[in-house]
Design a protein around this motif. Structure first.
Motif, PDB file in Angstrom:
ATOM      1  N   UNK A   2      10.354  -9.371  -1.990  1.00 47.67           N
ATOM      2  CA  UNK A   2      10.517  -8.444  -0.887  1.00 47.67           C
ATOM      3  C   UNK A   2       9.303  -7.538  -0.790  1.00 47.67           C
ATOM      4  N   UNK A   3       8.779  -7.392   0.432  1.00 44.14           N
ATOM      5  CA  UNK A   3       7.569  -6.606   0.623  1.00 44.14           C
ATOM      6  C   UNK A   3       7.844  -5.304   1.360  1.00 44.14           C
ATOM      7  N   UNK A   4       9.107  -4.961   1.589  1.00 46.57           N
ATOM      8  CA  UNK A   4       9.414  -3.773   2.364  1.00 46.57           C
ATOM      9  C   UNK A   4       9.743  -2.550   1.521  1.00 46.57           C
ATOM     10  N   UNK A   5       9.461  -2.558   0.267  1.00 50.40           N
ATOM     11  CA  UNK A   5       9.779  -1.420  -0.584  1.00 50.40           C
ATOM     12  C   UNK A   5       8.873  -0.248  -0.222  1.00 50.40           C
ATOM     13  N   UNK A   6       9.478   0.927   0.015  1.00 45.78           N
ATOM     14  CA  UNK A   6       8.696   2.100   0.416  1.00 45.78           C
ATOM     15  C   UNK A   6       8.303   2.937  -0.792  1.00 45.78           C
ATOM     16  N   UNK A  16       3.415  -4.734  -4.758  1.00 46.07           N
ATOM     17  CA  UNK A  16       3.102  -4.241  -3.415  1.00 46.07           C
ATOM     18  C   UNK A  16       1.716  -4.705  -2.998  1.00 46.07           C
ATOM     19  N   UNK A  17       0.740  -4.627  -3.897  1.00 44.82           N
ATOM     20  CA  UNK A  17      -0.600  -5.087  -3.564  1.00 44.82           C
ATOM     21  C   UNK A  17      -0.598  -6.574  -3.229  1.00 44.82           C
ATOM     22  N   UNK A  18       0.157  -7.346  -3.991  1.00 47.28           N
ATOM     23  CA  UNK A  18       0.260  -8.770  -3.740  1.00 47.28           C
ATOM     24  C   UNK A  18       0.849  -9.030  -2.361  1.00 47.28           C
ATOM     25  N   UNK A  19       1.878  -8.278  -1.990  1.00 44.12           N
ATOM     26  CA  UNK A  19       2.500  -8.448  -0.678  1.00 44.12           C
ATOM     27  C   UNK A  19       1.552  -8.077   0.451  1.00 44.12           C
ATOM     28  N   UNK A  20       0.663  -7.124   0.191  1.00 43.38           N
ATOM     29  CA  UNK A  20      -0.287  -6.706   1.215  1.00 43.38           C
ATOM     30  C   UNK A  20      -1.459  -7.676   1.318  1.00 43.38           C
ATOM     31  N   UNK A  21      -1.860  -8.249   0.220  1.00 43.19           N
ATOM     32  CA  UNK A  21      -3.054  -9.093   0.191  1.00 43.19           C
ATOM     33  C   UNK A  21      -2.736 -10.550   0.494  1.00 43.19           C
ATOM     34  N   UNK A  23      -0.788 -12.264   2.619  1.00 45.14           N
ATOM     35  CA  UNK A  23      -0.919 -12.769   3.998  1.00 45.14           C
ATOM     36  C   UNK A  23      -2.372 -12.870   4.452  1.00 45.14           C
ATOM     37  N   UNK A  24      -3.212 -11.951   4.003  1.00 43.93           N
ATOM     38  CA  UNK A  24      -4.627 -12.004   4.373  1.00 43.93           C
ATOM     39  C   UNK A  24      -5.308 -13.209   3.739  1.00 43.93           C
ATOM     40  N   UNK A  25      -4.950 -13.497   2.501  1.00 45.93           N
ATOM     41  CA  UNK A  25      -5.527 -14.654   1.810  1.00 45.93           C
ATOM     42  C   UNK A  25      -5.103 -15.935   2.511  1.00 45.93           C
TER      43      UNK A  25
END
Length: 141
Positions: A2-6, A16-21, A23-25
């Motif tokens: 899950x990538x929606x954790x605030x 969180x960094x993995x979830x942000x990076x 999709x870009x990769x």
């Protein structure tokens, strides 16, 4: 995952960094794949398809910008880009030139790594490994 954790504890920061990076990769890998396909098979597209494809993928123009420049609708540009992409992927499915290129590039990288590790102690072992890799390359052709 899950990538929606605030609110995140420090130990979960990597998640969180993995979830942000990630999709870009994935997007970069898709662009790289399109670049390889175009490099190998782009000349098989007609000049109009090549121009629109280059503008969309390599010049980073929007569908609207290309549509205005080419005098066609945004939907027309979208369809042309999709058709061109499918055509390039079809060529790859039949000819496998990109796959062969990537395979050979990886094998040459292994040979270079072995050459850098070369010393008198394991001379025969490295020679055997290089012969094995070069045989794999030749069998792949």
């Amino acid at each position: 995952m899950q990538c929606e954790q605030k609110f995140v504890k420090k130990k979960y920061l990597t998640h969180i960094l993995l979830c942000a990076i990630l999709p870009k990769v994935i997007k970069m890998e898709a662009k790289l794949k399109q670049a390889y396909l175009y490099d190998f098979y782009g000349e098989l597209l007609n000049s109009h398809q090549r121009k629109v494809y280059e503008d969309f993928y390599f010049n980073d123009l929007s569908l609207g910008e290309i549509a205005e420049e080419e005098g066609i609708s945004r939907q027309g540009v979208h369809d042309l880009v999709k058709r061109s992409s499918r055509a390039l992927e079809g060529y790859e499915q039949k000819l496998h030139l990109v796959d062969k290129f990537l395979y050979i590039r990886d094998k040459v990288g292994e040979i270079q790594r072995l050459a850098r590790s070369y010393d008198q102690k394991n001379q025969q072992e490295i020679k055997t490994e290089i012969e094995k890799i070069s045989n794999e390359i030749l069998e792949g052709l």
